[in-house]
Design a protein around this motif. Structure first.
Motif, PDB file in Angstrom:
ATOM      1  N   ARG A 352      32.992  28.834  51.308  1.00  0.00           N
ATOM      2  CA  ARG A 352      34.218  29.346  51.916  1.00  0.00           C
ATOM      3  C   ARG A 352      35.111  29.978  50.853  1.00  0.00           C
ATOM      4  O   ARG A 352      35.432  29.352  49.843  1.00  0.00           O
ATOM      5  CB  ARG A 352      34.973  28.217  52.619  1.00  0.00           C
ATOM      6  N   ILE A 353      35.500  31.254  51.099  1.00  0.00           N
ATOM      7  CA  ILE A 353      36.483  31.915  50.261  1.00  0.00           C
ATOM      8  C   ILE A 353      37.851  31.292  50.541  1.00  0.00           C
ATOM      9  O   ILE A 353      38.224  31.061  51.687  1.00  0.00           O
ATOM     10  CB  ILE A 353      36.539  33.431  50.559  1.00  0.00           C
ATOM     11  N   MET A 354      38.611  31.055  49.500  1.00  0.00           N
ATOM     12  CA  MET A 354      39.907  30.409  49.662  1.00  0.00           C
ATOM     13  C   MET A 354      41.005  31.454  49.803  1.00  0.00           C
ATOM     14  O   MET A 354      41.205  32.298  48.922  1.00  0.00           O
ATOM     15  CB  MET A 354      40.177  29.481  48.486  1.00  0.00           C
ATOM     16  N   GLY A 355      41.694  31.406  50.949  1.00  0.00           N
ATOM     17  CA  GLY A 355      42.773  32.345  51.216  1.00  0.00           C
ATOM     18  C   GLY A 355      42.261  33.744  51.481  1.00  0.00           C
ATOM     19  O   GLY A 355      41.097  33.943  51.880  1.00  0.00           O
ATOM     20  N   ASP A 356      43.122  34.729  51.273  1.00  0.00           N
ATOM     21  CA  ASP A 356      42.792  36.139  51.502  1.00  0.00           C
ATOM     22  C   ASP A 356      43.016  36.903  50.200  1.00  0.00           C
ATOM     23  O   ASP A 356      44.036  37.566  50.015  1.00  0.00           O
ATOM     24  CB  ASP A 356      43.678  36.702  52.621  1.00  0.00           C
ATOM     25  N   PRO A 357      42.051  36.813  49.261  1.00  0.00           N
ATOM     26  CA  PRO A 357      42.257  37.364  47.919  1.00  0.00           C
ATOM     27  C   PRO A 357      41.982  38.863  47.851  1.00  0.00           C
ATOM     28  O   PRO A 357      41.599  39.498  48.844  1.00  0.00           O
ATOM     29  CB  PRO A 357      41.257  36.578  47.077  1.00  0.00           C
ATOM     30  N   THR A 358      42.157  39.402  46.663  1.00  0.00           N
ATOM     31  CA  THR A 358      42.000  40.843  46.459  1.00  0.00           C
ATOM     32  C   THR A 358      40.911  41.127  45.424  1.00  0.00           C
ATOM     33  O   THR A 358      39.748  41.260  45.770  1.00  0.00           O
ATOM     34  CB  THR A 358      43.338  41.455  46.011  1.00  0.00           C
ATOM     35  N   PHE A 359      41.294  41.182  44.137  1.00  0.00           N
ATOM     36  CA  PHE A 359      40.336  41.555  43.093  1.00  0.00           C
ATOM     37  C   PHE A 359      39.725  40.358  42.379  1.00  0.00           C
ATOM     38  O   PHE A 359      38.798  40.506  41.607  1.00  0.00           O
ATOM     39  CB  PHE A 359      41.020  42.456  42.060  1.00  0.00           C
ATOM     40  N   CYS A 360      40.286  39.169  42.555  1.00  0.00           N
ATOM     41  CA  CYS A 360      39.661  37.959  42.041  1.00  0.00           C
ATOM     42  C   CYS A 360      39.728  36.909  43.137  1.00  0.00           C
ATOM     43  O   CYS A 360      40.584  36.982  44.021  1.00  0.00           O
ATOM     44  CB  CYS A 360      40.317  37.481  40.743  1.00  0.00           C
ATOM     45  N   PHE A 361      38.817  35.963  43.115  1.00  0.00           N
ATOM     46  CA  PHE A 361      38.718  35.050  44.249  1.00  0.00           C
ATOM     47  C   PHE A 361      38.115  33.732  43.811  1.00  0.00           C
ATOM     48  O   PHE A 361      37.507  33.618  42.738  1.00  0.00           O
ATOM     49  CB  PHE A 361      37.866  35.670  45.361  1.00  0.00           C
ATOM     50  N   SER A 362      38.281  32.729  44.674  1.00  0.00           N
ATOM     51  CA  SER A 362      37.668  31.422  44.477  1.00  0.00           C
ATOM     52  C   SER A 362      36.952  31.024  45.751  1.00  0.00           C
ATOM     53  O   SER A 362      37.359  31.409  46.848  1.00  0.00           O
ATOM     54  CB  SER A 362      38.721  30.366  44.126  1.00  0.00           C
ATOM     55  N   PHE A 363      35.888  30.242  45.583  1.00  0.00           N
ATOM     56  CA  PHE A 363      35.198  29.735  46.769  1.00  0.00           C
ATOM     57  C   PHE A 363      34.823  28.278  46.571  1.00  0.00           C
ATOM     58  O   PHE A 363      34.640  27.804  45.444  1.00  0.00           O
ATOM     59  CB  PHE A 363      33.971  30.586  47.115  1.00  0.00           C
ATOM     60  N   THR A 364      34.736  27.563  47.689  1.00  0.00           N
ATOM     61  CA  THR A 364      34.464  26.145  47.682  1.00  0.00           C
ATOM     62  C   THR A 364      33.480  25.821  48.792  1.00  0.00           C
ATOM     63  O   THR A 364      32.927  26.719  49.428  1.00  0.00           O
ATOM     64  CB  THR A 364      35.773  25.342  47.854  1.00  0.00           C
TER      65      THR A 364
END
Length: 471
Positions: A352-364
């Motif tokens: 799952r991608i966390m939040g609604d990111p743009t050019f950098c992101f985190s997933f859990t």
């Protein structure tokens, strides 16, 4: 990593040598180390770190740096070039942050040695300005406080620690990863000097509701610092390209300062950042003067004293060489690559991608410990950043990731890693990785502060003890 890197291959300096070594010999060693270390990030599998990744650009900056490396930026009478470089860097950042929207005050800025120092200077300025204009100081029996989201960079915590400011941290929404302005408002009182929002924040790459925070700041009569250290040199160009970037700069009423790192997506050398202020009076509040020193009247606009003119020259060269067109072109490539990488993550339902990111992101993942994914992909060359609360993997997309084949390699390796993680979870095995800013390292289970101190000691002090001599 070895406690004594290169000790088996190159001479170890146990004392200052009586006779110096030949330049050619030293340069050969430096070349070997540089080539090997460059190979680590040239694969495009490293999160953040090398934002440009263009050796031709680095060579150009090196040439600009070399011409002024020996110059002390303090000596403006001898080196007027430094006034030109610094003034124009600040002017270009003010332009990028839409300082033209400011009509009632005089915007100004300061070049610093990095994002942490830009943040430190901003918070120091707010403390001093609040003391002078609102009587908020410990001397007056009023402890100043700062209100910030929990996603804000630890440099704000450091600023509070160093400058005697109460740190009031507000939780963010676990689904959106954004701070709630009403929750921020509930922590503001008469001693609040400023509030903080990020564009975007480091953990998730998401952008706080800056417009709402701006209204809150105006309503409560406090400053609003926007931390654009990560996004300041890419989000404006994403907006120009038509991406849905909400306003976060001086077009937003209530925004009173912004930090933006030229040494990240500004593609300058490390050790370069800019902090800009809506009102010159706030910046000037943190100037330091010592008029009675025997060595003469001492004045400093910031915490640094001597600085190498090379960094100012290289930063100026990077910005003026690339121009809006160059930054816009690179931003387009990064935004497109980030979208493709996030699509790869979304193709695996357990992730799952966390939040609604743009050019950098985190997933859990709710199905397994996400660090199993990091464990599996590390031997394949991937170096992610570990997050915590919840555990997550962070990827800041930079120019090296835009190279052909990187997205495809990520897709293949992530598919194998997801399968591996599910197998490890089913077997009840623990992951080996943990979350430390700047990387994913061995897991930390107890006595965390002691372990962290040991790690820092190792980086700073172990090499001083030197490897045992071979006899």
């Amino acid at each position: 990593m070895s406690d004594f890197p290169y000790a088996e291959r190159f001479p170890v300096q146990r004392t200052l040598p009586e006779q110096g070594r030949p330049r050619s010999e030293l340069l050969a060693e430096l070349t070997a180390m540089a080539q090997e270390e460059d190979a680590v990030w040239e694969s495009g599998k490293i999160s953040g770190t090398m934002y440009c990744g263009d050796h031709e650009h680095y060579a150009f900056l090196s040439e600009a740096f070399a011409k002024f490396a020996h110059v002390n930026a303090l000596q403006r009478d001898m080196c007027p070039s430094q006034t030109k470089f610094e003034g124009e860097i600040i002017a270009m950042v003010l332009d990028l942050m839409h300082a033209d929207a400011v009509t009632d005050t005089t915007p100004a800025g300061l070049v610093t040695s990095g994002g942490t120092f830009s943040i430190l200077h901003a918070i120091l300025a707010y403390r001093e300005h609040a003391s002078a204009t609102r009587g908020i100081s410990t001397a007056a029996g009023r402890l100043p406080n700062l209100v910030k989201p929990e996603t804000a960079h630890p440099a704000f915590d450091k600023a509070c620690h160093l400058f005697g400011i109460e740190n009031r941290t507000v939780p963010v929404d676990p689904a959106t990863t954004l701070v709630d302005p009403s929750a921020m408002g509930a922590r503001i009182d008469d001693n609040t000097i400023a509030i903080v929002g990020s564009a975007g924040n480091y953990p998730y790459g998401t952008i706080d509701p800056i417009s709402e925070l701006g209204r809150l700041a105006l309503d409560r009569g406090v400053g609003l610092h926007v931390d654009g250290c990560l996004g300041g040199f890419i989000l404006p160009f994403g907006e120009e390209l038509g991406y849905g970037i909400p306003p976060f700069d001086f077009r937003v009423p209530g925004v009173t300062s912004i930090s933006a790192d030229t040494h990240k997506y500004g593609y300058a050398f490390k050790g370069s950042s800019v902090v800009v202020f809506r009102d010159k009076a706030i910046r000037n509040s943190q100037y330091f003067h010592q008029l009675a020193w025997l060595g003469g009247k001492y004045m400093s606009p910031g915490m640094d004293g001597s600085r190498s003119g090379g960094l100012l020259a290289a930063t100026w060269a990077s910005m003026t060489h690339l121009g809006r067109e160059g930054y816009r072109r690179y931003a387009g490539e990064i935004f497109e690559t980030a979208a493709r990488l996030m699509d790869v993550v979304r193709s695996h339902p357990p992730l799952r991608i966390m939040g609604d990111p743009t050019f950098c992101f985190s997933f859990t993942s709710e199905d397994f410990d996400i660090y199993h994914v990091a464990d599996f992909m590390k031997p394949r060359g991937w170096r992610f950043n570990g997050q915590q609360y919840p555990n997550a993997i962070h990827l800041a997309v930079t120019r090296p990731q835009t190279k052909p084949g990187v997205v495809e390699a990520f897709s293949s390796d992530l598919a194998d890693a997801a399968t591996y993680a599910q197998e490890q979870a089913a077997a009840g095995r623990m992951s080996q990785s943990g979350a430390i800013y700047g990387g994913v390292v061995g897991g930390l289970t107890s006595e965390v502060e002691t372990v962290m101190t040991t790690i820092m000691d190792g980086m700073l002090d172990t090499q001083q003890s030197l490897p045992p001599e071979v006899r």
